[in-house]
Design an enzyme around this catalytic site. Structure first.
Site, PDB file in Angstrom:
ATOM      1  N   LYS A 203      -4.706   0.141  38.841  1.00 19.25           N
ATOM      2  CA  LYS A 203      -3.872  -0.326  37.726  1.00 19.25           C
ATOM      3  C   LYS A 203      -2.436  -0.632  38.183  1.00 19.25           C
ATOM      4  CE  LYS A 203      -6.572   2.019  34.109  1.00 19.25           C
ATOM      5  NZ  LYS A 203      -6.496   2.922  32.912  1.00 19.25           N
TER       6      LYS A 203
ATOM      7  N   TYR B  74     -10.899  -4.261  27.246  1.00 23.92           N
ATOM      8  CA  TYR B  74     -10.816  -2.979  26.534  1.00 23.92           C
ATOM      9  C   TYR B  74     -11.225  -3.122  25.063  1.00 23.92           C
ATOM     10  CZ  TYR B  74      -8.658  -0.264  30.324  1.00 23.92           C
ATOM     11  OH  TYR B  74      -8.421   0.426  31.491  1.00 23.92           O
TER      12      TYR B  74
ATOM     13  N   ASN C 263      -2.573   5.690  34.263  1.00 23.27           N
ATOM     14  CA  ASN C 263      -3.380   6.673  34.997  1.00 23.27           C
ATOM     15  C   ASN C 263      -4.077   6.131  36.243  1.00 23.27           C
ATOM     16  OD1 ASN C 263      -5.287   5.194  33.663  1.00 23.27           O
ATOM     17  ND2 ASN C 263      -6.149   6.906  32.487  1.00 23.27           N
TER      18      ASN C 263
ATOM     19  N   HIS D 167      -9.127   2.553  36.837  1.00 20.16           N
ATOM     20  CA  HIS D 167     -10.222   2.432  35.875  1.00 20.16           C
ATOM     21  C   HIS D 167     -11.536   2.532  36.639  1.00 20.16           C
ATOM     22  CE1 HIS D 167     -12.924   0.852  32.792  1.00 20.16           C
ATOM     23  NE2 HIS D 167     -13.479   0.177  33.785  1.00 20.16           N
TER      24      HIS D 167
ATOM     25  N   GLU E 252     -18.454  -5.281  32.912  1.00 23.07           N
ATOM     26  CA  GLU E 252     -17.096  -5.378  33.468  1.00 23.07           C
ATOM     27  C   GLU E 252     -17.077  -6.224  34.742  1.00 23.07           C
ATOM     28  OE1 GLU E 252     -16.039  -1.237  33.726  1.00 23.07           O
ATOM     29  OE2 GLU E 252     -15.856  -1.063  31.541  1.00 23.07           O
TER      30      GLU E 252
HETATM   31  P1  DAT Z   1     -11.149   6.192  30.968  1.00 21.84           P
HETATM   32  O1  DAT Z   1     -10.170   5.202  31.539  1.00 21.84           O
HETATM   33  O2  DAT Z   1     -11.065   7.526  31.639  1.00 21.84           O
HETATM   34  O3  DAT Z   1     -12.560   5.647  30.893  1.00 21.84           O
HETATM   35  P2  DAT Z   1     -10.981   5.721  28.089  1.00 21.84           P
HETATM   36  O4  DAT Z   1     -12.057   4.699  28.266  1.00 21.84           O
HETATM   37  O5  DAT Z   1     -11.186   6.759  27.029  1.00 21.84           O
HETATM   38  O6  DAT Z   1     -10.674   6.482  29.469  1.00 21.84           O
HETATM   39  O7  DAT Z   1      -9.603   5.003  27.768  1.00 21.84           O
HETATM   40  C1  DAT Z   1      -9.265   3.802  28.430  1.00 21.84           C
HETATM   41  C2  DAT Z   1      -7.811   3.851  28.807  1.00 21.84           C
HETATM   42  O8  DAT Z   1      -7.017   3.915  27.610  1.00 21.84           O
HETATM   43  C3  DAT Z   1      -7.385   5.088  29.604  1.00 21.84           C
HETATM   44  O9  DAT Z   1      -7.635   4.944  30.995  1.00 21.84           O
HETATM   45  C4  DAT Z   1      -5.933   5.174  29.298  1.00 21.84           C
HETATM   46  C5  DAT Z   1      -5.863   4.705  27.832  1.00 21.84           C
HETATM   47  N1  DAT Z   1      -5.894   5.869  26.941  1.00 21.84           N
HETATM   48  C6  DAT Z   1      -6.962   6.626  26.610  1.00 21.84           C
HETATM   49  N2  DAT Z   1      -6.620   7.612  25.770  1.00 21.84           N
HETATM   50  C7  DAT Z   1      -5.284   7.473  25.572  1.00 21.84           C
HETATM   51  C8  DAT Z   1      -4.315   8.194  24.798  1.00 21.84           C
HETATM   52  N3  DAT Z   1      -4.654   9.256  24.070  1.00 21.84           N
HETATM   53  N4  DAT Z   1      -3.023   7.758  24.851  1.00 21.84           N
HETATM   54  C9  DAT Z   1      -2.669   6.696  25.583  1.00 21.84           C
HETATM   55  N5  DAT Z   1      -3.554   5.965  26.330  1.00 21.84           N
HETATM   56  C10 DAT Z   1      -4.818   6.358  26.320  1.00 21.84           C
HETATM   57 MG    MG Z   2     -13.388   4.184  29.725  1.00 24.31          MG
END
Ligand code: DAT
Ligand code: MG
Length: 142
Positions: A11, A51, A114, A117, A128
């Site tokens: 990212k 997303y 973070n 991905h 994807e």
């Molecule tokens: P992952 O990336 O671990 O699969 P996810 O699919 O639940 O997690 O969410 C996609 C992305 O969205 C994640 O990498 C960062 C963002 N995200 C998730 N939860 C969040 C939150 N509570 N606050 C801010 N960003 C968040």
């Molecule tokens: Mg995810």
């Protein structure tokens, strides 16, 4: 265990920290092969498409803003159990909760930025990969 492919992103925060190579090393040391890769700068439309499952979440606009804030590396990783193995290497979504030694624990501080991905299932991986790569850009080595 079957050979799988999974989709991965380094990212904008991690590209900005100049740790693309360190993250690629984690993949390779774990036995995953990088079989496709390129640097791209997402449009808001493409980030939103990618997303789409999170469109109704309160953090969606911030997520799209972050993912379009700079260039990213996108790659296809191949290996045994690649989807789950990559998720293990990444660590928990929130870096504050990620296990020691995982990519997110070592290279990120905030859930909103973070570092990486990774697809959450083989079905997600297929979807994807298809958003970013055509078949002739993927060089399977299994
Ligand atoms: P992952 O990336 O671990 O699969 P996810 O699919 O639940 O997690 O969410 C996609 C992305 O969205 C994640 O990498 C960062 C963002 N995200 C998730 N939860 C969040 C939150 N509570 N606050 C801010 N960003 C968040
Ligand atoms: Mg995810």
């Amino acid at each position: 265990m079957a050979i799988e492919q999974t989709f991965s992103i380094v990212k904008p925060d991690a590209v900005g920290k100049n740790v693309i190579g360190e993250i690629y090393s984690r993949f390779e040391k774990a036995g995953l092969k990088i079989v496709a890769a390129k640097m791209v700068h997402l449009s808001a439309d493409k980030a939103g498409e990618f997303y789409a499952e999170h469109r109704e979440r309160p953090f969606f606009n911030d997520l799209v803003g972050f993912m379009t804030s700079g260039p990213i590396m996108v790659q296809v990783l191949e290996g045994e159990n690649a989807v789950a193995l990559n998720r293990d290497l990444m660590g928990a979504t929130n870096p504050k909760e990620a296990a020691a030694g995982t990519i997110r624990a070592d290279f990120a501080e905030e859930v909103s930025a973070n570092a990486v991905h990774g697809s959450d299932s083989p079905e997600s991986a297929r979807r994807e990969i298809g958003i970013f790569f055509s078949a002739d850009e993927i060089f399977s080595r299994s």
